[in-house]
Write a protein that holds these residues in place. Structure first.
Motif: not given
Length: 527
Positions: A70-96
């Motif tokens: 049940f592990t999701t990509p967010e748990e491994i590669f980082g959460p989706i950046s909501l700020k970027e999503l506001e600009n219709d850009i799909f990007k994860r915050n991978t720091t850490g």
């Protein structure tokens, strides 16, 4: 560099029992820039090994996660950046998260689902993480996976499993009492022992200058060919791809450089035992293949040579047995008193159901003799019967019996018979006895004996050359420079195996020599 790594390994092993090999393999894999999976039941320090290995870098950028289905990509590669999503850009915050960590430890890695698998493979294969539409260079130097078991029959997971260069299977400690006696405590790695990114890159670049001799390359290819012939019913075939061969070369070069050597030596191939197997049931067979090539051991060759020897020995024993003759060149036979005589047949005693005996003088042909009950005095009595060659039949003691003989000269009466019929020839079947009498004996089949001697000589020379090669191999192993990734006990066991095989080969060579010398004596001036 070498001394620094030695101290580093000593620190990593503090407080752990029977984990030296997995720690060495894990660290060497990391320094090669490759990935590793540790397979074993829960509670065998898999996670602890990975955490300690992460202490190698002065910048401790380490990521660890326990995967489930049940592990999701967010748990491994980082959460989706909501700020970027506001600009219709799909990007994860991978720091850490994994893409920005130097070392990643993924527990229960074979529970990875398809939504994680593709990104994971890209990081492992290319060092790239596809962050939305952007290709980002991942910081990951090595991923250490752990699992309680090998992946099940799932084609998606085979690609992931195949990307781990080294695979180590571990189990609970053999002597659990050691766990209670262990007072050593791991307190982390001193900062002076840690490696900077620059030092890590130096190992990577300088290792490229290490050379392989043609002999090493030849042995690696032989090992590859033999392993790929191993049968398996498992999902994973025992094959070694071109990609893996190149990675094996990198690992051997890294091991040689970090050990302070300028070349890969034959004994260094022992490091490949955790890289060559896909199915653990073939591990011992692969280790045998690997050690066989390192030591120059060819068990099949010795087995065949032994079979050849036994066959020639049988032929020799059969051919050199000669019937003894007297001074008149007449064949000799043993009579019933074990005296040497020229007669070919002797007395025959036949016992009837009463325990009485019939005595036949000279038995050669079919016999049918019937007697009626009569009274006779002890002694030889002529019965009036004759054999086909006119020899008379005699008997003694009162008797009533019928005796017959078949063409095979099997005599039958009412009870088990005591028979002394055709006399056995006097055969010289002991070589020492032959040596005593060889001057008075005519040797037949000289051509056969010469052929046997010629074949034995060829095999004997081959064995002697082989023993010379084994001795040279032993000397080379003893003189080989130290490889800090191979322990002293490992090298000692390897040399013991070689000594045992040398002794086995020497024994066979000695048997060939003895038989060869016998033939030389047998043929004498007839060579």
């Amino acid at each position: 560099m070498k001394n620094k790594i030695k101290k580093f390994l000593n620190e990593l092993n503090k407080g752990l029992i029977e984990r030296e090999e997995v720690i060495k393999t894990c660290l060497l894999t990391l320094m090669t820039g490759e990935n590793m999976v540790i397979i074993g039941p829960p509670g065998t320090a898999k996670s602890e090994v990975a955490r300690r290995i992460s202490d190698i870098f002065s910048e401790n950028e380490y990521f660890e996660y326990l995967l489930t289905k049940f592990t999701t990509p967010e748990e491994i590669f980082g959460p989706i950046s909501l700020k970027e999503l506001e600009n219709d850009i799909f990007k994860r915050n991978t720091t850490g998260y994994l893409p920005t960590s130097k070392i990643g430890f993924l527990d229960e890695i074979f529970k990875a689902n398809s939504s994680i698998l593709n990104s994971l493979l890209t990081i492992i294969n290319e060092g790239i993480y596809h962050n939305g539409s952007i290709r980002e260079k991942a910081s990951t130097k090595s991923i250490i996976g752990a699992s309680n078991e090998l992946p099940t029959k799932d084609s998606e997971l085979y690609a992931l499993y195949d990307r781990f260069l080294t695979k180590v299977q571990i189990d609970y400690v053999k002597d659990p009492s050691l766990l209670f006696l262990n007072n050593s405590v791991y307190e982390g790695i001193d900062k002076k022992l840690k490696f900077s990114t620059m030092e890590f890159e130096e190992i990577k670049n300088k290792s490229k200058d290490i050379v392989f001799s043609p002999e090493i390359l030849s042995k690696i290819l032989k090992i590859k060919n033999k392993i790929e012939l191993l049968p398996t019913d498992s999902l994973f075939p025992e094959n070694i791809s071109d990609r893996k061969l190149m990675k094996l070369g990198k690992l051997l070069k890294t091991a040689a450089y970090t050990s302070g050597k300028d070349r890969v030596e034959v004994i260094d191939l022992l490091l490949l035992k955790h890289t060559l197997w896909n199915n653990f049931e073939n591990f011992s067979s692969i280790v045998d293949i690997l050690e066989g090539e390192i030591l120059g051991i060819d068990s099949e060759r010795i087995h065949l040579s032994n079979k050849i020897y036994k066959r020639w020995e049988e032929i020799f024993d059969e051919k050199f047995k000669i019937q003894e003759k007297n001074s008149n060149n007449e064949p000799l036979y043993y009579d019933i008193d074990k005296n040497k005589v020229t007669a070919t047949s002797g007395e025959i005693h036949l016992q009837d159901s009463k325990g009485d005996f019939l005595f036949f003088k000279g038995h050669r042909e079919y016999i049918t003799a019937s007697f009626s009950q009569s009274e006779w005095n002890l002694g030889f009595i002529e019965t009036g019967y004759k054999l086909k060659d006119e020899k008379k039949i005699w008997y003694y003691e009162s008797s009533s019996t019928k005796v017959t003989s078949s063409s095979e000269r099997i005599l039958k009466g009412w009870n088990q018979l005591s028979v002394n019929g055709d006399l056995p020839p006097v055969i010289i079947d002991d070589f020492e006895e032959f040596l005593e009498k060889k001057d008075t004996i005519r040797i037949d089949n000289l051509v056969d004996f010469k052929n046997i001697k010629s074949n034995l000589e060829a095999e004997l020379i081959s064995l002697q050359n082989y023993l010379q090669n084994l001795s040279e191999t032993k000397l080379a192993l003893l003189e080989a420079e130290e490889n800090l990734w191979i322990s002293y006990p490992e090298k000692t066991e390897l040399l013991k195996k070689l000594d045992k095989f040398i002794k086995l080969t020497q024994n066979l060579e000695e048997k060939y020599t003895i038989l060869f010398n016998k033939l030389t004596v047998l043929l004498g001036d007839n060579l």
